[in-house]
Write an enzyme that holds these catalytic residues in place. Structure first.
Site, short mmCIF file in Angstrom:
data_model
loop_
_atom_site.label_atom_id
_atom_site.label_comp_id
_atom_site.label_asym_id
_atom_site.label_seq_id
_atom_site.Cartn_x
_atom_site.Cartn_y
_atom_site.Cartn_z
N CYS A 224 115.63 29.04 26.41
CA CYS A 224 116.61 29.94 27.02
C CYS A 224 116.80 29.64 28.51
O CYS A 224 117.94 29.58 29.00
CB CYS A 224 116.21 31.39 26.83
SG CYS A 224 114.46 31.70 27.02
N HIS B 16 117.44 36.79 31.60
CA HIS B 16 116.69 35.96 32.55
C HIS B 16 117.57 35.71 33.78
O HIS B 16 118.78 35.49 33.64
CB HIS B 16 116.36 34.60 31.93
CG HIS B 16 115.30 34.61 30.87
ND1 HIS B 16 114.50 35.71 30.58
CD2 HIS B 16 114.92 33.64 30.02
CE1 HIS B 16 113.67 35.41 29.60
NE2 HIS B 16 113.89 34.14 29.23
C1 2RA Z 1 110.12 33.03 27.26
N1 2RA Z 1 111.59 31.09 27.23
O1 2RA Z 1 110.97 33.58 27.95
C2 2RA Z 1 110.39 31.66 26.67
C3 2RA Z 1 110.45 31.71 25.17
N2 2RA Z 1 111.45 32.54 24.69
O2 2RA Z 1 109.02 33.54 27.00
#
Ligand code: 2RA
Length: 338
Positions: free
Chosen positions: A130, A243
């Site tokens: 991601c 994120h």
């Molecule tokens: C996380 N990118 O954010 C990693 C796996 N999804 O933990």
């Protein structure tokens, strides 16, 4: 034409979202199968207005489907992706199991859809991490216009990236602390509520974590550029969905903030929110969660480097970071390759 599709890991956060996105985007589906481990078999999951009963993957006949969306952990993909592929199923795997295999395309449709031409070699396509997906959707137009020599990035990653138990831990710790009780850290090594942890996935010999190295390896593979320098710090933050990334790039040729803003405004999958005023920037909670776009703001030339440019990039890690990118790969396949 309609397709028979299976979602493996259908009872997990990403699997449920894969079903949600398939329905929302009206992917041309004939039959849909929700697959899970024996432990989760029998669980009800939603597909649009329908309810599906998760089936034990051990009992599933892969000859029933043409497309498989996998998100049930690397070991499950390692076991079942080759079996499904041998039955002619095209597997789109969200785990990191096959991402670094030279024979397997690693694809972000807005960035390197052409890599799909190799998929019939193994009938497996890997979905990137991601944190890599959102970064490269944002950097692609700049990379194509002026080249990028180096990327410094700090990530601020939501706990949904760790799964349902991590989300529960954040909620429980927050409630405990607000009630003057002790916050127990079980999923994470230290308290995550009202805190940030500079640690995602396992530590490597070079001192970076595997999450950080994934961003290095995957950027080079997706851009097809073995020389691009990437220097990540991946941080877990007390956010549920979305994120965020503070990205600092060094381009080959100079590009101004205005030129970058114009390129990004036209880029597929990108929404620019870049006003130098209160609230003139995207955030996970107010803008990205639940959406499929990559949001970009705080675009500014680096005052410490003649060809430096800084960006703030936010995206829903479960949707564009996993489920939606996987479905977009399937859409590209049926539109152009089947
Ligand atoms: C996380 N990118 O954010 C990693 C796996 N999804 O933990």
């Amino acid at each position: 034409q309609k397709y028979d599709v299976a979602v493996l890991g259908a009872t997990g956060a990403v699997g449920k979202t894969m079903l949600e996105v398939l329905a929302q985007r009206e992917f041309p589906i004939n039959n849909i199968y929700a697959l899970s481990s024996e432990r989760s078999a029998g669980t009800t999951v939603e597909f649009g207005r329908r309810e599906l009963i998760a089936q034990n993957v051990d009992d599933f006949d892969w000859s029933q489907v043409q497309i498989g969306l996998f998100s049930a952990g690397g070991s499950v993909s390692e076991k079942w992706a080759p079996v499904a592929a041998e039955h002619g199923v095209v597997v789109i795997d969200n785990t990191s199991q096959f991402r670094y295999d030279d024979e397997i395309p690693l694809v972000v449709p807005e960035v390197n859809a052409d890599a799909l031409y190799g998929f019939r070699k193994r009938n497996i396509i890997a979905n990137p991490n991601c944190s890599t997906i959102q970064m490269l959707v944002a950097l692609k137009p700049i990379y194509d216009a002026v080249g990028i020599e180096r990327i410094n990035v700090a990530t601020y990653q939501a706990v949904s990236g760790s799964g349902a138990q991590a989300m529960e831990e954040l909620a429980k710790q927050t409630a405990a602390l607000l009630n003057f009780k002790e916050a127990k850290a079980e999923v994470y090594p230290k308290q995550i509520a009202f805190n940030v942890l500079p640690h995602i996935d396992v530590f490597q010999d070079n001192g970076y974590t595997k999450e950080e190295m994934k961003m290095v390896w995957e950027t080079r593979k997706i851009f097809g550029d073995a020389n691009i320098q990437v220097n990540p710090t991946a941080v877990r933050v007390p956010v549920f969905y979305g994120h965020s990334e503070a990205i600092h790039i060094e381009t080959r040729e100079k590009i101004s903030a205005e030129q970058a803003r114009e390129l990004l405004a036209k880029a597929p999958g990108v929404v620019v929110m870049d006003e130098r005023a209160n609230g003139g920037y995207p955030t996970a909670v107010t803008d990205a969660a639940g959406k499929d776009d990559v949001f970009v703001g705080r675009i500014r030339e680096d005052i410490s480097h003649p060809r430096g440019l800084n960006l703030w990039v936010v995206s829903d890690n479960v949707r564009k970071g996993a489920a939606t990118n996987s479905v977009q790969i399937a859409e590209t396949l049926v539109r152009e390759h089947f």
